[in-house]
Design a protein around this motif. Sequence first.
Motif, PDB file in Angstrom:
ATOM      1  N   GLY A 175      -1.379   1.093  10.631  1.00  0.00           N
ATOM      2  CA  GLY A 175      -0.954   1.167   9.358  1.00  0.00           C
ATOM      3  C   GLY A 175      -0.585  -0.241   8.881  1.00  0.00           C
ATOM      4  O   GLY A 175       0.027  -0.429   8.013  1.00  0.00           O
ATOM      5  N   LYS A 176      -1.025  -1.331   9.668  1.00  0.00           N
ATOM      6  CA  LYS A 176      -0.747  -2.682   8.949  1.00  0.00           C
ATOM      7  C   LYS A 176      -2.051  -3.253   8.373  1.00  0.00           C
ATOM      8  O   LYS A 176      -3.114  -2.792   8.560  1.00  0.00           O
ATOM      9  CB  LYS A 176      -0.432  -3.756  10.076  1.00  0.00           C
ATOM     10  CG  LYS A 176       0.964  -3.093  10.642  1.00  0.00           C
ATOM     11  CD  LYS A 176       1.203  -3.932  11.645  1.00  0.00           C
ATOM     12  CE  LYS A 176       2.520  -3.464  12.294  1.00  0.00           C
ATOM     13  NZ  LYS A 176       3.154  -4.276  13.378  1.00  0.00           N
TER      14      LYS A 176
ATOM     15  N   PHE B 176       0.836  -1.180  -0.013  1.00  0.00           N
ATOM     16  CA  PHE B 176       0.029  -0.166   0.081  1.00  0.00           C
ATOM     17  C   PHE B 176       0.933   1.040  -0.023  1.00  0.00           C
ATOM     18  O   PHE B 176       1.956   1.241   0.621  1.00  0.00           O
ATOM     19  CB  PHE B 176      -0.898   0.144   1.212  1.00  0.00           C
ATOM     20  CG  PHE B 176      -1.920  -1.109   1.208  1.00  0.00           C
ATOM     21  CD1 PHE B 176      -2.986  -1.079   0.307  1.00  0.00           C
ATOM     22  CD2 PHE B 176      -1.741  -2.005   2.210  1.00  0.00           C
ATOM     23  CE1 PHE B 176      -3.963  -2.267   0.458  1.00  0.00           C
ATOM     24  CE2 PHE B 176      -2.633  -3.214   2.274  1.00  0.00           C
ATOM     25  CZ  PHE B 176      -3.667  -3.282   1.148  1.00  0.00           C
ATOM     26  N   GLU B 177       0.490   2.344  -0.778  1.00  0.00           N
ATOM     27  CA  GLU B 177       1.251   3.492  -0.572  1.00  0.00           C
ATOM     28  C   GLU B 177       1.270   4.075   0.871  1.00  0.00           C
ATOM     29  O   GLU B 177       0.370   4.130   1.430  1.00  0.00           O
ATOM     30  CB  GLU B 177       0.480   4.508  -1.688  1.00  0.00           C
ATOM     31  CG  GLU B 177       0.524   4.165  -3.151  1.00  0.00           C
ATOM     32  CD  GLU B 177       0.052   5.269  -3.916  1.00  0.00           C
ATOM     33  OE1 GLU B 177      -0.347   6.296  -3.635  1.00  0.00           O
ATOM     34  OE2 GLU B 177      -0.329   4.695  -4.981  1.00  0.00           O
ATOM     35  N   ALA B 178       2.481   4.730   1.115  1.00  0.00           N
ATOM     36  CA  ALA B 178       2.522   5.308   2.214  1.00  0.00           C
ATOM     37  C   ALA B 178       1.618   6.303   2.829  1.00  0.00           C
ATOM     38  O   ALA B 178       1.129   6.348   3.847  1.00  0.00           O
ATOM     39  CB  ALA B 178       4.160   5.493   2.672  1.00  0.00           C
ATOM     40  N   GLN B 179       1.669   7.153   1.791  1.00  0.00           N
ATOM     41  CA  GLN B 179       0.664   8.202   2.129  1.00  0.00           C
ATOM     42  C   GLN B 179      -0.848   7.921   2.174  1.00  0.00           C
ATOM     43  O   GLN B 179      -1.390   8.583   3.117  1.00  0.00           O
ATOM     44  CB  GLN B 179       0.798   9.315   0.615  1.00  0.00           C
ATOM     45  CG  GLN B 179       0.018  10.498   0.953  1.00  0.00           C
ATOM     46  CD  GLN B 179       0.037  11.486  -0.276  1.00  0.00           C
ATOM     47  OE1 GLN B 179       0.813  11.289  -1.262  1.00  0.00           O
ATOM     48  NE2 GLN B 179      -0.692  12.638  -0.135  1.00  0.00           N
ATOM     49  N   ASP B 180      -1.200   7.042   1.470  1.00  0.00           N
ATOM     50  CA  ASP B 180      -2.602   6.442   1.528  1.00  0.00           C
ATOM     51  C   ASP B 180      -2.859   5.843   2.902  1.00  0.00           C
ATOM     52  O   ASP B 180      -3.898   6.210   3.497  1.00  0.00           O
ATOM     53  CB  ASP B 180      -2.966   5.283   0.455  1.00  0.00           C
ATOM     54  CG  ASP B 180      -4.385   4.616   0.407  1.00  0.00           C
ATOM     55  OD1 ASP B 180      -5.157   5.217   0.936  1.00  0.00           O
ATOM     56  OD2 ASP B 180      -4.277   3.501  -0.035  1.00  0.00           O
ATOM     57  N   VAL B 181      -1.843   5.145   3.397  1.00  0.00           N
ATOM     58  CA  VAL B 181      -1.925   4.364   4.642  1.00  0.00           C
ATOM     59  C   VAL B 181      -1.811   5.540   5.650  1.00  0.00           C
ATOM     60  O   VAL B 181      -2.765   5.400   6.690  1.00  0.00           O
ATOM     61  CB  VAL B 181      -0.863   3.481   4.990  1.00  0.00           C
ATOM     62  CG1 VAL B 181      -0.797   2.927   6.494  1.00  0.00           C
ATOM     63  CG2 VAL B 181      -0.792   2.167   4.269  1.00  0.00           C
ATOM     64  N   GLU B 182      -0.959   6.461   5.531  1.00  0.00           N
ATOM     65  CA  GLU B 182      -1.028   7.638   6.631  1.00  0.00           C
ATOM     66  C   GLU B 182      -2.145   8.039   6.663  1.00  0.00           C
ATOM     67  O   GLU B 182      -2.834   8.547   7.700  1.00  0.00           O
ATOM     68  CB  GLU B 182       0.124   8.271   6.592  1.00  0.00           C
ATOM     69  CG  GLU B 182       0.640   9.442   7.580  1.00  0.00           C
ATOM     70  CD  GLU B 182       0.670   8.546   8.963  1.00  0.00           C
ATOM     71  OE1 GLU B 182       0.499   9.209   9.811  1.00  0.00           O
ATOM     72  OE2 GLU B 182       1.623   7.500   8.934  1.00  0.00           O
ATOM     73  N   GLU B 183      -2.678   8.681   5.630  1.00  0.00           N
ATOM     74  CA  GLU B 183      -4.113   9.739   5.428  1.00  0.00           C
ATOM     75  C   GLU B 183      -5.111   8.934   5.899  1.00  0.00           C
ATOM     76  O   GLU B 183      -6.181   9.349   6.304  1.00  0.00           O
ATOM     77  CB  GLU B 183      -4.171  10.158   4.291  1.00  0.00           C
ATOM     78  CG  GLU B 183      -3.089  11.049   3.860  1.00  0.00           C
ATOM     79  CD  GLU B 183      -3.167  11.576   2.318  1.00  0.00           C
ATOM     80  OE1 GLU B 183      -4.160  11.032   1.584  1.00  0.00           O
ATOM     81  OE2 GLU B 183      -2.494  12.360   1.918  1.00  0.00           O
TER      82      GLU B 183
ATOM     83  N   LYS C  20     -11.229   6.422  -2.920  1.00  0.00           N
ATOM     84  CA  LYS C  20     -10.027   6.121  -3.508  1.00  0.00           C
ATOM     85  C   LYS C  20      -8.928   5.398  -3.065  1.00  0.00           C
ATOM     86  O   LYS C  20      -7.922   4.858  -3.565  1.00  0.00           O
ATOM     87  CB  LYS C  20      -9.586   7.232  -4.470  1.00  0.00           C
ATOM     88  CG  LYS C  20     -10.517   7.872  -5.264  1.00  0.00           C
ATOM     89  CD  LYS C  20      -9.953   9.103  -5.829  1.00  0.00           C
ATOM     90  CE  LYS C  20     -11.102   9.779  -6.920  1.00  0.00           C
ATOM     91  NZ  LYS C  20     -10.517  11.107  -7.873  1.00  0.00           N
ATOM     92  N   SER C  21      -9.167   5.017  -1.628  1.00  0.00           N
ATOM     93  CA  SER C  21      -8.137   4.432  -0.991  1.00  0.00           C
ATOM     94  C   SER C  21      -8.179   3.083  -1.199  1.00  0.00           C
ATOM     95  O   SER C  21      -8.905   2.310  -0.844  1.00  0.00           O
ATOM     96  CB  SER C  21      -8.198   5.158   0.817  1.00  0.00           C
ATOM     97  OG  SER C  21      -7.414   4.084   1.299  1.00  0.00           O
ATOM     98  N   LYS C  22      -6.944   2.425  -1.353  1.00  0.00           N
ATOM     99  CA  LYS C  22      -6.934   0.851  -1.540  1.00  0.00           C
ATOM    100  C   LYS C  22      -6.650   0.395  -0.092  1.00  0.00           C
ATOM    101  O   LYS C  22      -7.157  -0.526   0.181  1.00  0.00           O
ATOM    102  CB  LYS C  22      -5.643   0.854  -2.332  1.00  0.00           C
ATOM    103  CG  LYS C  22      -5.866   0.687  -3.738  1.00  0.00           C
ATOM    104  CD  LYS C  22      -4.809   0.401  -4.432  1.00  0.00           C
ATOM    105  CE  LYS C  22      -4.942   0.714  -6.138  1.00  0.00           C
ATOM    106  NZ  LYS C  22      -3.858   0.186  -6.857  1.00  0.00           N
ATOM    107  N   PHE C  23      -6.056   1.097   0.557  1.00  0.00           N
ATOM    108  CA  PHE C  23      -5.964   0.679   2.393  1.00  0.00           C
ATOM    109  C   PHE C  23      -7.430   0.603   3.062  1.00  0.00           C
ATOM    110  O   PHE C  23      -7.701  -0.286   3.598  1.00  0.00           O
ATOM    111  CB  PHE C  23      -4.682   1.495   2.953  1.00  0.00           C
ATOM    112  CG  PHE C  23      -4.695   1.296   4.401  1.00  0.00           C
ATOM    113  CD1 PHE C  23      -3.874   0.014   4.469  1.00  0.00           C
ATOM    114  CD2 PHE C  23      -5.193   1.548   5.364  1.00  0.00           C
ATOM    115  CE1 PHE C  23      -3.505  -0.278   5.694  1.00  0.00           C
ATOM    116  CE2 PHE C  23      -4.626   1.465   6.671  1.00  0.00           C
ATOM    117  CZ  PHE C  23      -3.985   0.235   6.844  1.00  0.00           C
ATOM    118  N   GLY C  24      -8.008   1.655   2.667  1.00  0.00           N
ATOM    119  CA  GLY C  24      -9.494   1.911   3.075  1.00  0.00           C
ATOM    120  C   GLY C  24     -10.422   0.846   2.687  1.00  0.00           C
ATOM    121  O   GLY C  24     -11.252   0.064   3.365  1.00  0.00           O
ATOM    122  N   LYS C  25     -10.301   0.549   1.504  1.00  0.00           N
ATOM    123  CA  LYS C  25     -11.221  -0.549   0.665  1.00  0.00           C
ATOM    124  C   LYS C  25     -10.753  -1.828   1.202  1.00  0.00           C
ATOM    125  O   LYS C  25     -11.741  -2.893   1.463  1.00  0.00           O
ATOM    126  CB  LYS C  25     -11.047  -0.518  -0.858  1.00  0.00           C
ATOM    127  CG  LYS C  25     -11.761   0.572  -1.349  1.00  0.00           C
ATOM    128  CD  LYS C  25     -11.763   0.578  -2.852  1.00  0.00           C
ATOM    129  CE  LYS C  25     -12.166   2.040  -3.616  1.00  0.00           C
ATOM    130  NZ  LYS C  25     -12.165   2.145  -4.927  1.00  0.00           N
TER     131      LYS C  25
END
Length: 106
Positions: free
Chosen positions: A91-92, A7-14, A35-40
């Motif tokens: 962030g995991k 996952f992109e670090a900025q996506d995870v952090e936000e 649009k967040s892959k981490f959120g999805k």
Amino acid sequence: MKELTGFEAQDVEENKLISALAYLIFFLPLLAAPKSKFGKFHANQALWIFLGEVVAALISGFPLIGPLVGWALNVALFVLAIYLAFNAYNGKAFELPVVGNIVIFK
């Protein structure tokens, strides 16, 4: 459970807070960060836990052993949701066994 990376670090952090909150309301990341892959990812995992809770509620309706099994399953799912929410906030991303690789929200 297998930890996923990539996952992109900025996506995870936000989106780590909103991803952790997905375990309370599974569709929250889909509304707050579409649009967040981490959120999805976490919305998908939280949906599977929600479906497990629905199954536990259905099992609880069976006579005799149903309430005990349903209660045990609900407790296990609650502990799992707390664990996954804690990791999402840090962030995991851990994939649930068996159903975790079935992606509903792309």
